[in-house]
Design a protein around this motif. Structure first.
Motif, PDB file in Angstrom:
ATOM      1  N   GLN A 111      42.378  -2.527  32.415  1.00 39.39           N
ATOM      2  CA  GLN A 111      41.228  -3.259  31.908  1.00 39.39           C
ATOM      3  C   GLN A 111      40.092  -2.315  31.519  1.00 39.39           C
ATOM      4  O   GLN A 111      39.858  -1.293  32.169  1.00 39.39           O
ATOM      5  N   LYS A 112      39.381  -2.665  30.475  1.00 39.26           N
ATOM      6  CA  LYS A 112      38.218  -1.923  30.007  1.00 39.26           C
ATOM      7  C   LYS A 112      37.164  -2.910  29.529  1.00 39.26           C
ATOM      8  O   LYS A 112      37.502  -4.015  29.088  1.00 39.26           O
ATOM      9  N   PRO A 113      35.887  -2.524  29.608  1.00 39.74           N
ATOM     10  CA  PRO A 113      34.856  -3.381  29.012  1.00 39.74           C
ATOM     11  C   PRO A 113      35.097  -3.532  27.507  1.00 39.74           C
ATOM     12  O   PRO A 113      35.680  -2.656  26.860  1.00 39.74           O
ATOM     13  N   ILE A 114      34.650  -4.664  26.962  1.00 39.08           N
ATOM     14  CA  ILE A 114      34.788  -4.923  25.527  1.00 39.08           C
ATOM     15  C   ILE A 114      33.386  -4.973  24.912  1.00 39.08           C
ATOM     16  O   ILE A 114      32.517  -5.711  25.375  1.00 39.08           O
ATOM     17  N   TRP A 115      33.197  -4.161  23.878  1.00 38.57           N
ATOM     18  CA  TRP A 115      31.969  -4.193  23.091  1.00 38.57           C
ATOM     19  C   TRP A 115      32.332  -4.612  21.663  1.00 38.57           C
ATOM     20  O   TRP A 115      33.337  -4.163  21.110  1.00 38.57           O
ATOM     21  N   VAL A 116      31.507  -5.468  21.077  1.00 42.26           N
ATOM     22  CA  VAL A 116      31.625  -5.784  19.661  1.00 42.26           C
ATOM     23  C   VAL A 116      30.636  -4.877  18.940  1.00 42.26           C
ATOM     24  O   VAL A 116      29.427  -5.105  18.977  1.00 42.26           O
ATOM     25  N   THR A 117      31.153  -3.822  18.309  1.00 41.47           N
ATOM     26  CA  THR A 117      30.252  -2.861  17.675  1.00 41.47           C
ATOM     27  C   THR A 117      29.930  -3.219  16.228  1.00 41.47           C
ATOM     28  O   THR A 117      29.089  -2.561  15.612  1.00 41.47           O
ATOM     29  N   GLU A 118      30.589  -4.232  15.681  1.00 43.21           N
ATOM     30  CA  GLU A 118      30.182  -4.847  14.419  1.00 43.21           C
ATOM     31  C   GLU A 118      30.604  -6.301  14.416  1.00 43.21           C
ATOM     32  O   GLU A 118      31.728  -6.631  14.793  1.00 43.21           O
TER      33      GLU A 118
END
Length: 596
Positions: free
Chosen positions: A262-269
């Motif tokens: 598992q990893k954090p999820i970022w929406v970078t666009e």
């Protein structure tokens, strides 16, 4: 940004609240909700600022930076373009990156730095100028050296780095996306970054989350442990966040993470143009719709568990109006604000210091098939699987076990027809089913026959990771031509209508293998389409509400009155009557503050 065509899948509609205007609201239920952790407001909702690469005057960088600060954002995504900082192997130019960093960091704005793309002198392709941008795969050693030099210079101030932008897209990795080549670059560059700054956080280049083939191949090539955060770009425009099922962006990505860690999820666009642009030549989204979508998309992604969301973008390009500010007379003109500017500022102001409580689920969910009886489901066409009773059930005694065997590198699928078809009573706006996934990327779909005899396909989304979760898809919008199975109508569901078939389709044609998923409680969702997030700050409750078709909503409250703040930040008072506040909700979200 990525101009690929949108795909309409679904995992979890984030905040569906279906309330008839004649009914009072009562209490809270959290069926299938996704836990939310972490801060709100400016710590979550950021911006692609592009000051170092698109603003033309390094001496006046404070002009756009002051507007970024006015928006209330504390995170921006900035490009450190290789061709700008190292135009020749022995030449380094920090003029614009230094100016942008001074302007942003002096205003306490955190920076996510994007490394890449190539510079012409570092690729084998002879067609690009040596000292200009190139999207051809670079020499990995040269790229890692550039990245290490950038991180060394800014490591006291910038601690988050994204390696490349959209390496899975053919425009941004040429001559064609190559997961093995990108993984080699990723591993080498991550090692170089950590040598310069052991505390750095590394993001994979923002990928298309609706097709995780590239991400799965990066993991297969040994790249999973080279990055700390999954960066995704879930564009669904020109569809709105709800009709485009924006939340489906997380389902398959989380399934991959279940397999590899598992990893954090970022929406970078994420973003919508306010007129004709790369992804919609017609321009079906105007400035008012863009502002509405900005708020709704940010809230939906945050409620689904995304840690940070960066709107694309700050200012329009000449022929691609994704910005909060119009292009005007050129790159340096920041006078012409669009409604989306005020919408992002208001979002950050209202959510500052607020904490998440719940989403309100008062809609009507009616199970139309609980899979307790199986004589009515028959396999059709492709002999690639079975659907049979199973003791694994979310409710009741039985669920459905769907086993599949996709043996070719062509388009394999398996379909099961309901006899008789299931009537969709009450003209529902969505259908859904509980799914226990196997981590595969394959898509679950349903076929609906309407009153005109037209058969339309709707994509619920990938089966996802093990564990029960609810997939649903809106069915009232116009479908793409590729989802018209039997033509003859208007590409919309005209009632009365019936669900006729469940399909499980290999989204990756190259996949060869077998597996099993489980289904239970096929459901129709009826009522008015209203969305409501409940937050709190101190003694006050905050309800954020919107309704794409429009509806009157009654909200229970202990207060005598409440404050309504509209999308642009305007404030008005509304009186409570009989323990309820009644408001007219539309496509533009409103913020209702009242005593808990």
């Amino acid at each position: 940004m990525r101009p690929y065509p949108p795909r309409r899948g679904l995992s979890i509609l984030i905040v569906a609240l279906l309330i008839a205007s004649i009914l009072p609201s009562t209490g809270y239920a959290q069926q299938g909700s996704v836990p939310v952790h972490g801060p709100t407001g400016s710590a979550v909702f950021g911006l692609n600022s592009h000051l170092a690469t698109r603003y033309p005057d390094a001496t006046t960088m404070d002009i756009p930076a002051a507007l970024v600060s006015e928006l209330g954002v504390t995170w921006v995504r900035e490009d450190f373009h290789w061709h700008r900082v190292q135009p020749q192997p022995d030449v380094w130019d920090w003029t614009f990156t230094d100016a942008a960093m001074r302007a942003l960091l002096s205003r306490n704005i955190n920076v996510l730095g994007v490394l890449g793309p190539s510079v012409g002198w570092a690729t084998p392709y002879p067609g690009d100028p040596n000292n200009d941008v190139s999207y051809y795969a670079p020499d990995p050693d040269a790229f890692a050296a550039y990245a290490q030099r950038v991180v060394t210079r800014y490591r006291r101030y910038v601690n988050h780095w994204e390696i490349w932008n959209e390496p899975d897209h053919p425009i941004f990795w040429r001559p064609a996306p190559d997961a093995a080549a990108y993984t080699r670059l990723l591993i080498k560059t991550a090692t170089a970054i950590r040598a310069a700054d052991p505390s750095a956080t590394i993001l994979i280049g923002g990928i298309n989350p609706y097709d995780t083939t590239f991400l799965r191949n990066v993991a297969a090539q040994g790249g999973w442990n080279s990055f700390d955060v999954l960066a995704i770009h879930p564009y669904v425009d020109p569809y709105g966040p709800e009709d485009g099922n924006l939340a489906a962006a997380l389902t398959d990505v989380r399934a991959v993470a279940t397999q590899h860690g598992q990893k954090p999820i970022w929406v970078t666009e994420v973003g919508w143009a306010s007129g004709p642009g790369d992804r919609d030549a017609v321009g079906r989204t105007n400035e008012q719709m863009q502002a509405d979508y900005l708020v709704r998309a940010n809230l939906m992604l945050w409620e689904a568990g995304v840690e940070k969301i960066f709107w694309y973008s700050f200012k329009d390009d000449a022929h691609n109006p994704y910005g909060l500010i119009r292009y005007g007379s050129g790159r340096a003109d920041y006078r012409l604000r669009k409604p989306a500017f005020d919408a992002l500022r208001t979002l950050n102001q209202q959510l500052a210091g607020a904490t998440y409580v719940s989403r309100r689920d008062l809609f009507q969910m009616n199970v139309v098939d609980n899979f307790e009886t199986f004589a009515t489901w028959q396999r059709v066409s492709e002999p690639n699987g079975t659907l049979r009773p199973s003791s694994r059930a979310r409710s009741g005694r039985n669920g459905a076990e769907l086993s599949y065997n996709f043996a070719t590198t062509g388009n394999d699928y398996v379909a099961f027809e309901r006899q008789p078809a299931l009537p969709l009573l009450g003209e529902p706006y969505a259908v859904g089913v509980w799914v226990y996934g196997d981590g595969s990327p394959h898509n679950l779909k349903v076929l609906i026959r309407d009153a005109e005899g037209e058969v339309l396909q709707f994509v619920l989304g990938p089966a996802g990771a093990p564990g029960w979760h609810f997939l649903r898809v809106p069915i009232l919008g116009e479908v793409e031509p590729g989802n018209v199975i039997v033509p003859g109508g208007n590409r919309r569901v005209d009632f009365p209508a019936s669900l006729v078939t469940i399909v499980f389709d290999d989204i990756v044609d190259s996949f060869v293998g077998s597996g099993t998923i489980w289904l239970d409680d096929l459901t129709v969702i009826t009522g008015y389409e209203v969305y409501d997030l409940r937050l709190q700050r101190g003694s006050e409750a905050l309800d954020i509400l919107w309704s794409p078709p429009g509806a009157w909503v009654n909200l229970a409250t202990r207060a005598n009155s409440g404050r309504i703040i509209d999308r642009s930040g305007n404030v008005r008072t509304v009186e409570a009557q009989g323990g309820q506040i009644r408001i007219d909700v539309g496509s533009a979200p409103v913020y209702l503050w009242h005593q808990r």
